[in-house]
Motif scaffolding. Structure first.
Motif, PDB file in Angstrom:
ATOM      1  N   VAL A  47      55.574 154.500  23.563  1.00 54.21           N
ATOM      2  CA  VAL A  47      56.494 155.591  23.232  1.00 54.21           C
ATOM      3  C   VAL A  47      57.210 155.293  21.924  1.00 54.21           C
ATOM      4  O   VAL A  47      57.827 154.235  21.763  1.00 54.21           O
ATOM      5  CB  VAL A  47      57.527 155.800  24.354  1.00 54.21           C
ATOM      6  N   ASP A  48      57.146 156.249  21.009  1.00 54.77           N
ATOM      7  CA  ASP A  48      57.829 156.181  19.722  1.00 54.77           C
ATOM      8  C   ASP A  48      58.828 157.315  19.616  1.00 54.77           C
ATOM      9  O   ASP A  48      58.544 158.435  20.030  1.00 54.77           O
ATOM     10  CB  ASP A  48      56.824 156.372  18.571  1.00 54.77           C
ATOM     11  N   TYR A  49      59.960 157.002  19.029  1.00 53.29           N
ATOM     12  CA  TYR A  49      60.913 158.043  18.665  1.00 53.29           C
ATOM     13  C   TYR A  49      61.057 158.050  17.142  1.00 53.29           C
ATOM     14  O   TYR A  49      61.087 156.991  16.507  1.00 53.29           O
ATOM     15  CB  TYR A  49      62.271 157.804  19.313  1.00 53.29           C
ATOM     16  N   TRP A  50      61.159 159.269  16.617  1.00 55.48           N
ATOM     17  CA  TRP A  50      61.257 159.449  15.172  1.00 55.48           C
ATOM     18  C   TRP A  50      62.428 160.349  14.822  1.00 55.48           C
ATOM     19  O   TRP A  50      62.746 161.281  15.560  1.00 55.48           O
ATOM     20  CB  TRP A  50      59.986 160.106  14.632  1.00 55.48           C
ATOM     21  N   GLY A  51      63.011 160.085  13.669  1.00 53.77           N
ATOM     22  CA  GLY A  51      63.943 161.046  13.126  1.00 53.77           C
ATOM     23  C   GLY A  51      63.168 162.152  12.422  1.00 53.77           C
ATOM     24  O   GLY A  51      61.934 162.136  12.376  1.00 53.77           O
ATOM     25  N   LYS A  52      63.900 163.103  11.865  1.00 53.40           N
ATOM     26  CA  LYS A  52      63.249 164.216  11.176  1.00 53.40           C
ATOM     27  C   LYS A  52      62.826 163.845   9.762  1.00 53.40           C
ATOM     28  O   LYS A  52      62.048 164.568   9.135  1.00 53.40           O
ATOM     29  CB  LYS A  52      64.175 165.423  11.140  1.00 53.40           C
ATOM     30  N   GLY A  53      63.326 162.733   9.270  1.00 47.79           N
ATOM     31  CA  GLY A  53      62.934 162.257   7.949  1.00 47.79           C
ATOM     32  C   GLY A  53      63.879 162.684   6.850  1.00 47.79           C
ATOM     33  O   GLY A  53      64.614 163.671   6.970  1.00 47.79           O
ATOM     34  N   THR A  54      63.839 161.915   5.763  1.00 46.34           N
ATOM     35  CA  THR A  54      64.614 162.247   4.572  1.00 46.34           C
ATOM     36  C   THR A  54      63.698 162.052   3.355  1.00 46.34           C
ATOM     37  O   THR A  54      62.984 161.052   3.263  1.00 46.34           O
ATOM     38  CB  THR A  54      65.890 161.390   4.477  1.00 46.34           C
ATOM     39  N   LEU A  55      63.709 163.030   2.467  1.00 50.72           N
ATOM     40  CA  LEU A  55      62.782 163.032   1.345  1.00 50.72           C
ATOM     41  C   LEU A  55      63.327 162.214   0.180  1.00 50.72           C
ATOM     42  O   LEU A  55      64.461 162.420  -0.254  1.00 50.72           O
ATOM     43  CB  LEU A  55      62.513 164.464   0.885  1.00 50.72           C
ATOM     44  N   VAL A  56      62.495 161.305  -0.301  1.00 54.81           N
ATOM     45  CA  VAL A  56      62.802 160.533  -1.498  1.00 54.81           C
ATOM     46  C   VAL A  56      61.787 160.920  -2.567  1.00 54.81           C
ATOM     47  O   VAL A  56      60.580 160.815  -2.341  1.00 54.81           O
ATOM     48  CB  VAL A  56      62.726 159.021  -1.227  1.00 54.81           C
ATOM     49  N   THR A  57      62.281 161.376  -3.701  1.00 56.44           N
ATOM     50  CA  THR A  57      61.418 161.746  -4.807  1.00 56.44           C
ATOM     51  C   THR A  57      61.791 160.893  -6.006  1.00 56.44           C
ATOM     52  O   THR A  57      62.941 160.896  -6.439  1.00 56.44           O
ATOM     53  CB  THR A  57      61.565 163.235  -5.171  1.00 56.44           C
TER      54      THR A  57
END
Length: 117
Positions: A104-114
C-alpha cells in the motif's frame, strides 16, 4: 485517514534553489520512512530521496550532492531542499508513504517544479 500535502513548487532558473514541504497526517508519521518521488514530462515516476525514522537517507544518483531530504517530527513534515537545479529536474514532485509490510502506497497530489534555462 492518511493525508499528504505538498507545497513549495514553482518556477526557478537553472542554478536556483527551492524547498519542498510535505505535511503528513493520519498515521504514525515519526515511525515511518517517507519519500519524495518525481515524474517529469513523458517520464516514469522515480524515487528521488527517502528518509527513515532514524534519519538515514537515500538519494537517486542524479540528485546526490544537490538535494537534501529532512524531516521535522514535531511538525509531521518532510522537506526536500533542492539546490543547483537543472532543467532536467523539471517534474511534478510527490510525497510518499509506504505502509510497512504491505504493497500500500499513499501519495500527495504533487507540486510542480519547473526549472528554466
Amino acid at each position: 485517514q492518511v493525508r499528504l500535502v505538498e507545497s513549495g513548487g514553482g518556477l526557478v532558473l537553472a542554478g536556483g534553489s527551492l524547498r519542498l514541504s510535505c505535511a503528513a497526517s493520519g498515521f504514525n508519521y515519526r515511525s515511518n520512512t517517507m519519500g519524495w518521488y518525481r515524474q517529469g514530462p513523458e517520464k516514469q515516476r522515480e524515487s528521488v530521496a527517502t528518509i527513515n525514522s532514524s534519519g538515514n537517507t537515500n538519494y537517486v544518483d542524479s540528485v546526490k550532492g544537490r538535494f537534501t531530504i529532512s524531516r521535522d517530527n514535531a511538525k509531521n513534515t518532510v522537506y526536500l531542499q533542492m539546490k543547483s537545479l537543472k532543467p532536467e529536474d523539471t517534474a511534478v514532485y510527490y510525497c510518499n508513504y509506504k505502509v510497512p509490510g504491505t504493497l500500500v502506497d499513499y501519495w500527495g497530489k504533487g507540486t510542480l517544479v519547473t526549472v528554466s534555462s
